[in-house]
Motif scaffolding. Structure first.
Motif, PDB file in Angstrom:
ATOM      1  N   ALA A  21     -61.601  33.940  45.276  1.00 46.69           N
ATOM      2  CA  ALA A  21     -63.312  34.266  45.096  1.00 46.69           C
ATOM      3  C   ALA A  21     -63.957  34.701  46.107  1.00 46.69           C
ATOM      4  O   ALA A  21     -64.847  35.647  46.063  1.00 46.69           O
ATOM      5  N   ARG A  22     -63.784  33.998  47.356  1.00 49.14           N
ATOM      6  CA  ARG A  22     -64.513  34.259  48.663  1.00 49.14           C
ATOM      7  C   ARG A  22     -63.759  35.456  49.258  1.00 49.14           C
ATOM      8  O   ARG A  22     -64.569  35.975  50.150  1.00 49.14           O
ATOM      9  N   GLY A  23     -62.643  35.872  48.950  1.00 53.41           N
ATOM     10  CA  GLY A  23     -61.987  36.998  49.901  1.00 53.41           C
ATOM     11  C   GLY A  23     -61.377  36.743  50.950  1.00 53.41           C
ATOM     12  O   GLY A  23     -61.004  37.431  51.831  1.00 53.41           O
ATOM     13  N   VAL A  41     -56.762  24.972  45.441  1.00 58.88           N
ATOM     14  CA  VAL A  41     -57.617  25.655  46.751  1.00 58.88           C
ATOM     15  C   VAL A  41     -57.559  27.143  46.414  1.00 58.88           C
ATOM     16  O   VAL A  41     -58.414  27.777  46.738  1.00 58.88           O
ATOM     17  N   ALA A  42     -56.532  27.893  45.973  1.00 54.07           N
ATOM     18  CA  ALA A  42     -56.355  29.169  46.126  1.00 54.07           C
ATOM     19  C   ALA A  42     -57.392  30.122  45.039  1.00 54.07           C
ATOM     20  O   ALA A  42     -57.946  30.953  45.689  1.00 54.07           O
ATOM     21  N   PRO A  43     -57.792  29.630  44.156  1.00 55.10           N
ATOM     22  CA  PRO A  43     -58.815  30.293  43.417  1.00 55.10           C
ATOM     23  C   PRO A  43     -60.243  30.456  43.850  1.00 55.10           C
ATOM     24  O   PRO A  43     -60.715  31.622  43.876  1.00 55.10           O
ATOM     25  N   ARG A  88     -47.812  34.301  46.263  1.00 54.06           N
ATOM     26  CA  ARG A  88     -48.224  35.505  47.546  1.00 54.06           C
ATOM     27  C   ARG A  88     -48.458  36.841  46.817  1.00 54.06           C
ATOM     28  O   ARG A  88     -49.129  37.487  47.206  1.00 54.06           O
ATOM     29  N   GLU A  89     -47.327  37.154  45.997  1.00 52.69           N
ATOM     30  CA  GLU A  89     -47.519  38.425  45.159  1.00 52.69           C
ATOM     31  C   GLU A  89     -48.911  38.607  44.300  1.00 52.69           C
ATOM     32  O   GLU A  89     -49.607  39.719  44.353  1.00 52.69           O
ATOM     33  N   GLU A  90     -49.291  37.425  43.728  1.00 49.33           N
ATOM     34  CA  GLU A  90     -50.320  37.553  42.767  1.00 49.33           C
ATOM     35  C   GLU A  90     -51.730  37.593  43.777  1.00 49.33           C
ATOM     36  O   GLU A  90     -52.639  38.010  43.293  1.00 49.33           O
ATOM     37  N   LEU A  91     -51.764  37.022  44.798  1.00 49.90           N
ATOM     38  CA  LEU A  91     -52.788  36.988  46.027  1.00 49.90           C
ATOM     39  C   LEU A  91     -52.724  38.287  46.526  1.00 49.90           C
ATOM     40  O   LEU A  91     -53.714  38.092  47.530  1.00 49.90           O
ATOM     41  N   ARG A  92     -52.049  39.196  46.552  1.00 55.28           N
ATOM     42  CA  ARG A  92     -51.842  40.395  47.452  1.00 55.28           C
ATOM     43  C   ARG A  92     -53.103  41.145  47.301  1.00 55.28           C
ATOM     44  O   ARG A  92     -53.634  41.463  46.114  1.00 55.28           O
ATOM     45  N   GLY A  93     -53.784  41.430  48.301  1.00 58.79           N
ATOM     46  CA  GLY A  93     -54.837  42.278  48.374  1.00 58.79           C
ATOM     47  C   GLY A  93     -56.097  41.433  48.237  1.00 58.79           C
ATOM     48  O   GLY A  93     -57.398  42.009  48.314  1.00 58.79           O
ATOM     49  N   SER A  94     -55.986  40.409  47.904  1.00 56.03           N
ATOM     50  CA  SER A  94     -57.196  39.082  47.918  1.00 56.03           C
ATOM     51  C   SER A  94     -57.825  38.989  49.153  1.00 56.03           C
ATOM     52  O   SER A  94     -59.007  38.170  49.140  1.00 56.03           O
ATOM     53  N   GLY A  95     -57.108  39.009  50.181  1.00 60.20           N
ATOM     54  CA  GLY A  95     -57.624  38.547  51.680  1.00 60.20           C
ATOM     55  C   GLY A  95     -57.318  36.937  51.989  1.00 60.20           C
ATOM     56  O   GLY A  95     -57.417  36.422  52.783  1.00 60.20           O
TER      57      GLY A  95
END
Length: 283
Positions: A130-132, A124-126, A169-176
């Motif tokens: 991609a959508r932000g 789900v996360a990728p 969570r850290e990898e997704l930081r700033g991704s929305g």
């Protein structure tokens, strides 16, 4: 409660046919979300979807099977569009002395509680990134930070979930994309039948569901229910080991003693830990 609106959001809830998952689906549907409940017991999921208000649909889902998970997500997307929220709720628990734990129970808890969460996040996360935008909420346990006797493997899976999501969570930081972990004490569901709630009152599924709704409206990473659990963890980490042991032995229930010489969990464990929906199948 104000914050991010839930109306129209597309939400998937794993293990949504009963217990905590059912109540999460109910509260989200009442808030206007479109809710897809996935469960390996497709008949129970359909009955739940029919009974709940709002837009709730049922799908077959085995979180231990990647293709099943892919089909579930594809079906939800075909129905409503891309997923806004994934609620990882599916979980199983065997309780007893660690030396008595069947290997099949160990494997099942790892497969559902830990790998099931990892699988869902990877699928789900990728797309969310991609959508932000997007939110992944995982119903873990107070056992993510504590380890009651009698729940050693279960606690290991919940420790693993918290560790995994901390890194994600850290990898997704700033991704929305937001990541949240809900850590309740003992909840009055079939999973916890026959166990002791220790120093805290036994929670209701509605308490956990309300926390899920809360973090979707106002994102937070970690939420302990009740909040005194978090305080207990924080305080005891400051104590020397001998004092920490004394405090935790008073506050954290000994589940080996709670279920000793009792057969109250047999039916649940035979079904939940067998990998089938047949309650007569032995574990």
């Amino acid at each position: 409660m104000t914050g991010t609106p839930l109306a129209g959001r597309i939400v998937a809830v794993t293990g949504g046919a009963q217990g905590i998952g059912r109540e999460i689906a109910r509260q989200l549907a009442e808030a206007g979300a479109r809710v897809a409940i996935g469960d390996r017991d497709a008949e129970a999921a359909e009955a739940t979807a029919q009974a709940l208000p709002g837009q709730v649909r049922a799908f077959a889902l085995d979180v231990t099977d990647t293709e099943s998970y892919r089909r579930f997500l594809a079906d939800v997307t075909d129905l409503w569009g891309p997923l806004d929220v994934l609620v990882n709720n599916a979980g199983v628990m065997w309780v007893g002395a660690f030396g008595d734990e069947p290997e099949s129970a160990t494997e099942r808890m790892l497969a559902v509680n830990l790998h099931g969460v990892i699988r869902g996040v990877r699928l789900v996360a990728p797309q969310m990134r991609a959508r932000g935008s997007g939110h992944i909420v995982t119903v873990a346990s107070a056992a993510s930070k504590l380890a009651p006797p009698g729940e050693s493997t279960y606690a290991a899976t919940k420790h693993g979930v918290l560790g995994y999501l901390t890194g994600v969570r850290e990898e997704l930081r700033g991704s929305g994309v937001h990541v949240s972990v809900i850590m309740p004490g003992v909840v009055d569901t079939e999973l916890a039948v026959g166990t002791d709630s220790g120093a805290t009152a036994r929670l209701q599924p509605a308490d956990v569901a309300a926390a899920v709704v809360g973090v979707l409206r106002r994102p937070r990473f970690q939420v302990a229910i009740p909040s005194t659990i978090d305080l207990l963890v924080r305080v005891t980490t400051l104590l020397p080991q001998s004092l920490r042991d004394l405090v935790l032995r008073r506050a954290v229930p000994n589940q080996v003693e709670a279920v000793e010489r009792s057969s109250t969990r047999d039916q649940y464990e035979a079904r939940a830990l067998s990998g089938t929906t047949d309650p007569k199948k032995d574990r």
